[in-house]
Design a protein around this motif. Structure first.
Motif, PDB file in Angstrom:
ATOM      1  N   ALA A  36       1.067  -1.250   0.082  1.00 56.17           N
ATOM      2  CA  ALA A  36       0.180  -0.083  -0.060  1.00 56.17           C
ATOM      3  C   ALA A  36       0.826   1.117  -0.181  1.00 56.17           C
ATOM      4  N   ARG A  37       2.031   1.115   0.499  1.00 59.02           N
ATOM      5  CA  ARG A  37       2.793   2.631   0.909  1.00 59.02           C
ATOM      6  C   ARG A  37       3.726   2.384  -0.108  1.00 59.02           C
ATOM      7  N   ILE A  38       3.834   1.349  -1.187  1.00 53.99           N
ATOM      8  CA  ILE A  38       4.647   2.198  -2.434  1.00 53.99           C
ATOM      9  C   ILE A  38       3.911   1.633  -3.941  1.00 53.99           C
ATOM     10  N   ALA A  39       2.622   1.464  -3.229  1.00 57.87           N
ATOM     11  CA  ALA A  39       1.739   2.066  -4.331  1.00 57.87           C
ATOM     12  C   ALA A  39       1.995   2.718  -5.452  1.00 57.87           C
ATOM     13  N   GLY A  40       1.336   2.550  -6.819  1.00 58.70           N
ATOM     14  CA  GLY A  40       1.943   3.958  -7.801  1.00 58.70           C
ATOM     15  C   GLY A  40       3.532   4.397  -8.251  1.00 58.70           C
ATOM     16  N   GLN A  41       3.636   4.645  -6.980  1.00 57.95           N
ATOM     17  CA  GLN A  41       5.735   4.599  -7.178  1.00 57.95           C
ATOM     18  C   GLN A  41       6.607   3.105  -7.118  1.00 57.95           C
ATOM     19  N   VAL A  42       6.316   2.814  -7.734  1.00 54.49           N
ATOM     20  CA  VAL A  42       6.576   1.209  -8.675  1.00 54.49           C
ATOM     21  C   VAL A  42       5.846  -0.438  -8.785  1.00 54.49           C
ATOM     22  N   ASP A  43       6.203   0.044 -10.367  1.00 61.55           N
ATOM     23  CA  ASP A  43       5.568  -1.158 -11.242  1.00 61.55           C
ATOM     24  C   ASP A  43       5.080  -2.148 -10.561  1.00 61.55           C
ATOM     25  N   ARG A  44       3.592  -2.397 -10.733  1.00 64.20           N
ATOM     26  CA  ARG A  44       3.365  -4.260 -11.354  1.00 64.20           C
ATOM     27  C   ARG A  44       3.687  -4.254 -12.201  1.00 64.20           C
ATOM     28  N   THR A  45       5.291  -5.475 -12.042  1.00 64.43           N
ATOM     29  CA  THR A  45       4.936  -5.681 -13.058  1.00 64.43           C
ATOM     30  C   THR A  45       4.189  -7.060 -13.937  1.00 64.43           C
ATOM     31  N   PRO A  46       4.660  -7.880 -15.037  1.00 68.97           N
ATOM     32  CA  PRO A  46       3.653  -8.513 -15.751  1.00 68.97           C
ATOM     33  C   PRO A  46       3.873  -9.627 -15.204  1.00 68.97           C
ATOM     34  N   PHE A  47       3.345 -10.936 -14.609  1.00 70.50           N
ATOM     35  CA  PHE A  47       3.376 -12.124 -14.737  1.00 70.50           C
ATOM     36  C   PHE A  47       3.341 -13.031 -16.207  1.00 70.50           C
ATOM     37  N   LEU A  48       3.799 -13.804 -16.512  1.00 70.55           N
ATOM     38  CA  LEU A  48       3.173 -14.302 -17.337  1.00 70.55           C
ATOM     39  C   LEU A  48       4.118 -15.799 -18.084  1.00 70.55           C
ATOM     40  N   HIS A  49       2.141 -16.359 -18.635  1.00 70.71           N
ATOM     41  CA  HIS A  49       3.170 -17.648 -19.000  1.00 70.71           C
ATOM     42  C   HIS A  49       4.621 -17.873 -20.404  1.00 70.71           C
ATOM     43  N   SER A  50       5.277 -18.899 -19.752  1.00 71.83           N
ATOM     44  CA  SER A  50       6.184 -19.131 -21.021  1.00 71.83           C
ATOM     45  C   SER A  50       5.521 -19.726 -22.042  1.00 71.83           C
ATOM     46  N   ALA A  51       5.345 -20.547 -22.803  1.00 75.11           N
ATOM     47  CA  ALA A  51       4.853 -21.884 -23.652  1.00 75.11           C
ATOM     48  C   ALA A  51       5.824 -22.147 -23.820  1.00 75.11           C
ATOM     49  N   THR A  52       6.806 -21.433 -24.314  1.00 75.68           N
ATOM     50  CA  THR A  52       8.137 -22.191 -25.705  1.00 75.68           C
ATOM     51  C   THR A  52       8.755 -22.916 -23.881  1.00 75.68           C
ATOM     52  N   LEU A  53       8.807 -22.036 -22.928  1.00 75.45           N
ATOM     53  CA  LEU A  53      10.551 -22.930 -22.325  1.00 75.45           C
ATOM     54  C   LEU A  53       9.446 -23.218 -21.380  1.00 75.45           C
ATOM     55  N   SER A  54       7.816 -23.378 -21.611  1.00 70.76           N
ATOM     56  CA  SER A  54       7.309 -24.977 -19.847  1.00 70.76           C
ATOM     57  C   SER A  54       7.825 -26.292 -21.522  1.00 70.76           C
ATOM     58  N   GLU A  55       8.004 -25.851 -22.785  1.00 71.55           N
ATOM     59  CA  GLU A  55       7.901 -27.210 -23.546  1.00 71.55           C
ATOM     60  C   GLU A  55       9.590 -27.268 -23.341  1.00 71.55           C
ATOM     61  N   VAL A  56      10.343 -26.497 -23.514  1.00 72.18           N
ATOM     62  CA  VAL A  56      11.648 -26.557 -23.179  1.00 72.18           C
ATOM     63  C   VAL A  56      11.857 -27.992 -21.853  1.00 72.18           C
ATOM     64  N   THR A  57      11.700 -26.988 -21.080  1.00 69.54           N
ATOM     65  CA  THR A  57      11.639 -27.835 -19.419  1.00 69.54           C
ATOM     66  C   THR A  57      10.853 -28.636 -19.040  1.00 69.54           C
ATOM     67  N   GLY A  58       9.207 -29.089 -19.944  1.00 67.42           N
ATOM     68  CA  GLY A  58       8.582 -30.049 -18.906  1.00 67.42           C
ATOM     69  C   GLY A  58       8.276 -29.303 -18.148  1.00 67.42           C
ATOM     70  N   ALA A  59       7.921 -28.125 -17.542  1.00 69.45           N
ATOM     71  CA  ALA A  59       6.996 -27.679 -16.684  1.00 69.45           C
ATOM     72  C   ALA A  59       6.494 -26.477 -16.432  1.00 69.45           C
ATOM     73  N   ASP A  60       5.376 -26.030 -16.100  1.00 69.39           N
ATOM     74  CA  ASP A  60       4.495 -24.859 -16.224  1.00 69.39           C
ATOM     75  C   ASP A  60       4.876 -23.701 -16.242  1.00 69.39           C
ATOM     76  N   ILE A  61       6.080 -23.108 -16.570  1.00 62.71           N
ATOM     77  CA  ILE A  61       6.811 -21.476 -16.213  1.00 62.71           C
ATOM     78  C   ILE A  61       5.876 -20.915 -16.347  1.00 62.71           C
TER      79      ILE A  61
END
Length: 403
Positions: free
Chosen positions: A15-40
């Motif tokens: 709450a204190r830092i909201a609006g002053q630091v980015d809320r960065t994306p948290f995204l799925h990587s289909a290719t890295l998931s394929e490479v590693t066998g995990a859901d990345i």
């Protein structure tokens, strides 16, 4: 032991830092998931304005200063990312900032810290030696020291990374987080235990600086002086406070090779088109090292920083080509006569070899008179092309070999 911070402290920091630091994306990587066998899933903290998660803890700490502390100024020691976080937000808040950095700090980090308005003092070969300069400066100038990781308020700020990850994807099975001093994993672990008590939390260190892993008996060799491609986590002695958090909340610590970290940097650039520094690639390196541990599981990785020197990045990409067999060196023996070199170069080009460099030697080594030994650095589209080039030069009687 002093009580550890809780999820409530991390919520307050958010709450204190909201609006002053980015809320960065948290995204799925289909290719890295394929490479590693995990859901990345990837948390893109390298997209912060200072290209690192560090500004979260830095801002949370700065906002808690008294008016007198703000007026006198702050001091920090950092290999770069904590420095930039302090310098950037101190500048915005009108707080004088002095940053002590090891002399080995990449120029991109030192220069950017100066650009944010901080005074930069380069001293000591590593983080430990740079830290030794702090007490005298604090005494002389009356500054407030902001530790990069051994500070509960800083840890709470870093924990907002985990808060965001588990808010976006509450069903994660495991979090894999780089460890240097331990501030990031400490904060993320507190958030994770509060939101998903059964989640597995894995720390990652470079084999050259496995201080936390050694402390907890997860690695037999202690950290020692040296250099690492992951300078952001190149900490010889892990934090004393962060040891409490790691010992309480973290399930295990993996130690990965420098080569795997290089490989992870290259993969993230090639596949995700995102640039990370060594520390930011450590989590992926751990998954690549032991894919069976993560196969079929939903894995959250933190790309914790993206500040990497251009020359280092160039070297990494070239070394990756060499590991993949797409950049080779070979030598051949030619007759020392006009047109011989041009003829061999034409043969190499006809087989899809792109010649980067040539060394032509008539005088040294075991070379017959009227002969020349030629060394080539060649880029090829796939490893099989290198074998075809070697075979063709052999057919021409040029005694080719790789080296």
């Amino acid at each position: 032991m002093t009580p550890l911070i809780t999820l409530a402290d991390i919520n307050a920091a958010a709450a204190r830092i909201a609006g002053q630091v980015d809320r960065t994306p948290f995204l799925h990587s289909a290719t890295l998931s394929e490479v590693t066998g995990a859901d990345i899933w990837l948390k893109f903290e390298n997209l912060q304005f200072t290209a690192s998660f560090k500004q979260r803890g830095a801002l949370n700490r700065l906002l808690g200063l008294t008016e007198d502390e703000r007026a006198r100024g702050v001091i920090a020691v950092s290999a770069g990312n904590h420095a930039q976080g302090i310098a950037y937000h101190a500048g915005k808040l009108g707080i004088p900032a002095t940053i002590v950095m090891p002399t080995s700090t990449p120029a991109i980090k030192a220069n950017r810290t100066r650009d944010f308005g901080a005074e930069v003092i380069l001293t000591g070969r590593d983080f430990a030696e740079a830290t030794a300069a702090i007490p005298a400066l604090v005494e002389e100038r009356g500054l407030t020291f902001i530790h990069p990781y051994d500070d509960d308020v800083v840890i709470a700020g870093q924990g907002t990374v985990g808060l965001e990850m588990l808010t976006d994807q509450p069903d994660l099975d495991v979090l894999v987080v780089a460890i240097g001093g331990g501030g990031l994993i400490s904060g993320i672990a507190v958030a994770a235990r509060g939101l998903a008590p059964g989640i597995e939390i894995v720390g990652v260190q470079s084999e050259r600086f496995p201080g936390m892993a050694h402390h907890f008996g997860h690695w037999p060799v202690p950290a020692g002086p040296g250099v690492s491609i992951a300078e952001g986590i190149a900490v010889i002695e892990p934090g004393r406070r962060t040891r409490d958090y790691v010992g309480t909340h973290v399930d295990r610590i993996e130690v990965v090779s420098e080569a795997l970290i290089e490989n992870a940097i290259a993969l993230l650039l090639q596949i995700e088109k995102t640039l990370v520094e060594g520390a930011g690639a450590a989590g992926l390196a751990a998954v690549l090292a032991q894919p069976e541990r993560y196969r079929g599981r939903k894995v959250g990785l933190v790309l914790c920083g993206g500040n990497i020197d251009n020359r280092l990045l160039t070297a990494i990409l070239q070394r990756q080509l060499a590991r993949e067999g797409r950049l080779i060196r070979l030598r051949a023996d030619l007759s020392d006569q006009a047109g011989a070199l041009a003829s061999v170069c034409a043969e190499i080009g006809a087989l899809s070899g792109n010649i980067n460099a040539v060394t032509h030697d008539r005088a040294f080594g075991e070379i017959a008179a009227r002969s020349a030994r030629v060394e080539f650095e060649i880029e090829v589209p796939e490893p099989e092309a290198a074998e075809r080039i070697l075979a063709r030069l052999g057919e021409l009687g040029l005694n080719p070999s790789r080296f």
